[in-house]
Design a protein around this motif. Structure first.
Motif, PDB file in Angstrom:
ATOM      1  N   TYR A  21      27.214  23.845 -12.052  1.00 49.92           N
ATOM      2  CA  TYR A  21      27.629  25.137 -11.487  1.00 49.92           C
ATOM      3  C   TYR A  21      28.672  25.781 -12.400  1.00 49.92           C
ATOM      4  O   TYR A  21      29.683  25.152 -12.728  1.00 49.92           O
ATOM      5  CB  TYR A  21      28.219  24.945 -10.091  1.00 49.92           C
ATOM      6  CG  TYR A  21      27.263  24.346  -9.089  1.00 49.92           C
ATOM      7  CD1 TYR A  21      26.430  25.143  -8.310  1.00 49.92           C
ATOM      8  CD2 TYR A  21      27.193  22.959  -8.922  1.00 49.92           C
ATOM      9  CE1 TYR A  21      25.553  24.584  -7.383  1.00 49.92           C
ATOM     10  CE2 TYR A  21      26.318  22.395  -8.004  1.00 49.92           C
ATOM     11  CZ  TYR A  21      25.504  23.212  -7.241  1.00 49.92           C
ATOM     12  OH  TYR A  21      24.635  22.656  -6.337  1.00 49.92           O
ATOM     13  N   ILE A  22      28.454  27.025 -12.755  1.00 47.74           N
ATOM     14  CA  ILE A  22      29.365  27.735 -13.655  1.00 47.74           C
ATOM     15  C   ILE A  22      30.433  28.472 -12.850  1.00 47.74           C
ATOM     16  O   ILE A  22      30.126  29.285 -11.974  1.00 47.74           O
ATOM     17  CB  ILE A  22      28.587  28.737 -14.544  1.00 47.74           C
ATOM     18  CG1 ILE A  22      27.630  27.978 -15.477  1.00 47.74           C
ATOM     19  CG2 ILE A  22      29.541  29.608 -15.353  1.00 47.74           C
ATOM     20  CD1 ILE A  22      26.709  28.886 -16.273  1.00 47.74           C
ATOM     21  N   ASP A  23      31.690  28.190 -13.147  1.00 52.09           N
ATOM     22  CA  ASP A  23      32.836  28.849 -12.506  1.00 52.09           C
ATOM     23  C   ASP A  23      32.853  28.655 -10.991  1.00 52.09           C
ATOM     24  O   ASP A  23      33.205  29.570 -10.232  1.00 52.09           O
ATOM     25  CB  ASP A  23      32.850  30.352 -12.828  1.00 52.09           C
ATOM     26  CG  ASP A  23      33.210  30.623 -14.284  1.00 52.09           C
ATOM     27  OD1 ASP A  23      33.776  29.722 -14.926  1.00 52.09           O
ATOM     28  OD2 ASP A  23      32.927  31.737 -14.763  1.00 52.09           O
ATOM     29  N   ASP A  24      32.507  27.464 -10.547  1.00 51.04           N
ATOM     30  CA  ASP A  24      32.577  27.168  -9.101  1.00 51.04           C
ATOM     31  C   ASP A  24      34.019  26.843  -8.731  1.00 51.04           C
ATOM     32  O   ASP A  24      34.390  25.701  -8.483  1.00 51.04           O
ATOM     33  CB  ASP A  24      31.633  26.023  -8.726  1.00 51.04           C
ATOM     34  CG  ASP A  24      31.826  24.776  -9.581  1.00 51.04           C
ATOM     35  OD1 ASP A  24      32.030  24.907 -10.796  1.00 51.04           O
ATOM     36  OD2 ASP A  24      31.771  23.663  -9.022  1.00 51.04           O
ATOM     37  N   TYR A  25      34.824  27.883  -8.644  1.00 54.07           N
ATOM     38  CA  TYR A  25      36.275  27.734  -8.509  1.00 54.07           C
ATOM     39  C   TYR A  25      36.702  27.432  -7.071  1.00 54.07           C
ATOM     40  O   TYR A  25      37.601  26.632  -6.843  1.00 54.07           O
ATOM     41  CB  TYR A  25      36.932  29.024  -9.001  1.00 54.07           C
ATOM     42  CG  TYR A  25      38.411  28.912  -9.256  1.00 54.07           C
ATOM     43  CD1 TYR A  25      38.912  28.020 -10.198  1.00 54.07           C
ATOM     44  CD2 TYR A  25      39.313  29.725  -8.579  1.00 54.07           C
ATOM     45  CE1 TYR A  25      40.278  27.920 -10.452  1.00 54.07           C
ATOM     46  CE2 TYR A  25      40.678  29.638  -8.820  1.00 54.07           C
ATOM     47  CZ  TYR A  25      41.155  28.734  -9.760  1.00 54.07           C
ATOM     48  OH  TYR A  25      42.504  28.633  -9.992  1.00 54.07           O
ATOM     49  N   ASN A  26      36.041  28.066  -6.102  1.00 55.65           N
ATOM     50  CA  ASN A  26      36.337  27.808  -4.687  1.00 55.65           C
ATOM     51  C   ASN A  26      35.165  27.192  -3.942  1.00 55.65           C
ATOM     52  O   ASN A  26      35.257  26.928  -2.734  1.00 55.65           O
ATOM     53  CB  ASN A  26      36.731  29.102  -3.972  1.00 55.65           C
ATOM     54  CG  ASN A  26      37.959  29.764  -4.555  1.00 55.65           C
ATOM     55  OD1 ASN A  26      37.946  30.935  -4.893  1.00 55.65           O
ATOM     56  ND2 ASN A  26      39.048  29.008  -4.686  1.00 55.65           N
TER      57      ASN A  26
END
Length: 523
Positions: free
Chosen positions: A95-100
């Motif tokens: 997952y790309i940029d799964d920050y939250n």
């Protein structure tokens, strides 16, 4: 609660809204005031956080969460292994940029807001398979063809009912619009209506209708207008999206739905186009406590991981399975699932994910549903049932109760398939865009239990998911009196016939039991 059922109950003279519920009733417990919530407020005074308490990640699989809500922002999970906004999969989890968390219902350019019900999707697949091709059918094909015809019959009835109800709601809307125009205001009081002299036969009928419903249900005209508008929108969505065989938004995601192994579809915009439900669920669990804002969440030591999988329509099995696995792989110790459906396209892929989460010591909390049905006798997905009598050991199925210890009139129940009840009527919590609202449903009862589970896991991190489930279930309050059976006006029963534990969750009892168990394990 289904809005059309709610509205029709108002027309029948229900006094549902006549009851006054305090904003924090579900957190209190007082026999004197007949306010039977979970007793959190007093329990937190009696049980201070131990020195080894730690924050717990709770994954909320829902329609999205407003992570900027001021009552939630500080308690939103951050994936510290990911650099936000650099368009790189820094932690190599697919997952790309799964920050939250992750949004399984989107693509780079858009998010899906509406989808079909599962019955519509199944029927569409059957039609492609059988229409014009029924001359030479194998034994398996014949069995599936029989299912197809039964499904078609059920679908036709439900679709026709929705169309008829939409027409009825359009008529009610027209009546209300007539009054609003004549009085030149939507902010109409009962007194304004009584004084008003109708200018036409239609407005005379409108006045009589609005007065009858408002006075019998103790509603203001504005509340009635809002209810009719919401019911109209719900039925419009039913007809044009949920039951529309020509509507299939999945292609907008760019995912091969048949391949259940693919990852990376979707995006990291976890709020989505309508995050009311998920934000409400998250607030019940994790709204900041004692900050002088709208309400208090249940667990003071929590981080909410956002997994958007539930559209306006039925969730898809592939998305649910990936969300469960994502939660288990990224540190969630509790998962809340306030969704469900009557049919499943690929129940096995979800069961496999549930088994995986169980093996990772994750406690899964699931809403029993709002159809006033016995789930021992009806299918509901996802489910803790692996096979006929084999259940997930880290799953809690939750029904809804009200402040009088009655099961909510809409709540599903099941002596074998529902584990506990929890407050789920007029629960006040956060919704998107800095707002708050009271909502009904087992969707609200489930995060009450998820919040309690998070509290126990935060205070006593040495307890396993199985042990936390045991603590919650053995500490329930068991009402002795007979209660109204959901779906019936007069029929009564006892909680022992509605759920396995025969009771409603209670924080004081659960924390006492958890401490005792934790202390015994530490010796």
């Amino acid at each position: 609660m289904n809005r059309i059922i709610l509205f029709l109950s108002l027309i029948a003279g229900s006094n549902l809204f006549a009851q006054s519920y305090a904003k924090d009733w579900h957190l209190q417990y007082s026999a004197k005031d007949t306010n039977y919530g979970i007793g959190l407020t007093e329990a937190l005074k009696n049980h201070k956080a131990p020195a080894n308490a730690e924050k717990v990640i709770v994954a909320v699989i829902d329609d999205g969460i407003d992570v900027e809500h001021p009552d939630l922002k500080e308690n939103i999970w951050i994936n510290e292994a990911e650099i936000n906004g650099n368009a790189v999969d820094d932690d190599h989890n697919g997952y790309i940029d799964d920050y939250n968390g992750w949004d399984y219902l989107g693509s780079a350019g858009q998010d899906i807001q509406y989808d079909n019900l599962e019955i519509t999707r199944l029927l569409r697949n059957y039609q492609k398979r059988f229409d014009g091709n029924t001359l030479k059918l194998s034994k398996t094909d014949k069995a599936d063809y029989k299912k197809y015809k039964a499904l078609q019959k059920e679908y036709d009835k439900a679709y026709l009912d929705a169309q008829n109800q939409l027409k009825q709601m359009q008529f009610y809307q027209k009546l209300c619009t007539t009054l609003i125009k004549e009085l030149d205001s939507s902010n109409i009081s009962i007194e304004d209506l009584i004084k008003h002299e109708p200018r036409s036969v239609e407005s005379k009928l409108s006045k009589a209708f609005v007065l009858e419903v408002c006075q019998s249900a103790n509603l203001s005209p504005q509340e009635l207008f809002d209810g009719i508008r919401e019911d109209y929108e719900h039925l419009y969505q039913r007809v044009n999206y949920h039951y529309n065989l020509k509507y299939d938004p999945r292609k907008n995601i760019g995912d091969n739905y048949e391949d259940v192994t693919t990852l990376g579809y979707g995006n990291n915009e976890v709020k989505g186009p309508d995050a009311m439900h998920g934000t409400h669920v998250a607030g019940i669990i994790a709204a900041l406590r004692n900050n002088d804002l709208g309400m208090d969440g249940i667990c003071p030591l929590v981080q909410v991981m956002v997994l958007r999988t539930v559209p306006n329509g039925d969730e898809r099995d592939k998305d649910v399975a990936h969300a469960i696995r994502y939660a288990a792989d990224n540190g969630a110790r509790v998962i809340n699932m306030s969704f469900g459906k009557s049919y499943s396209y690929n129940a096995q892929v979800v069961k496999d994910a549930i088994l995986y989460a169980e093996s990772k010591d994750v406690l899964m909390i699931h809403a029993a549903g709002n159809d006033a049905e016995n789930t021992d006798k009806t299918d509901r997905f996802p489910s803790s049932v692996y096979f006929k009598d084999s259940f997930c050991k880290t799953w809690i199925e939750v029904g809804a109760s009200d402040r009088d210890q009655q099961p909510a009139s809409f709540s599903n129940y099941g002596k074998k398939t529902v584990d506990v009840f929890a407050p789920g009527v007029q629960i006040y919590s956060t919704i998107a865009n800095k707002q708050y609202k009271a909502l009904d449903g087992t969707s609200m009862a489930s995060p009450v239990v998820a919040g309690l589970a998070a509290l126990i896991r935060a205070y006593y991190p040495n307890l396993t998911a199985i042990q936390v489930k045991q603590v919650i279930e053995t500490s329930v309050v068991k009402p002795e009196q007979k209660v109204k059976k959901p779906g019936y006006k007069k029929k009564k029963t006892k909680y022992k016939k509605l759920c396995r534990t025969a009771g409603i969750v209670n924080v004081e009892g659960a924390l006492k039991a958890a401490k005792a168990l934790s202390d015994s394990l530490a010796k």
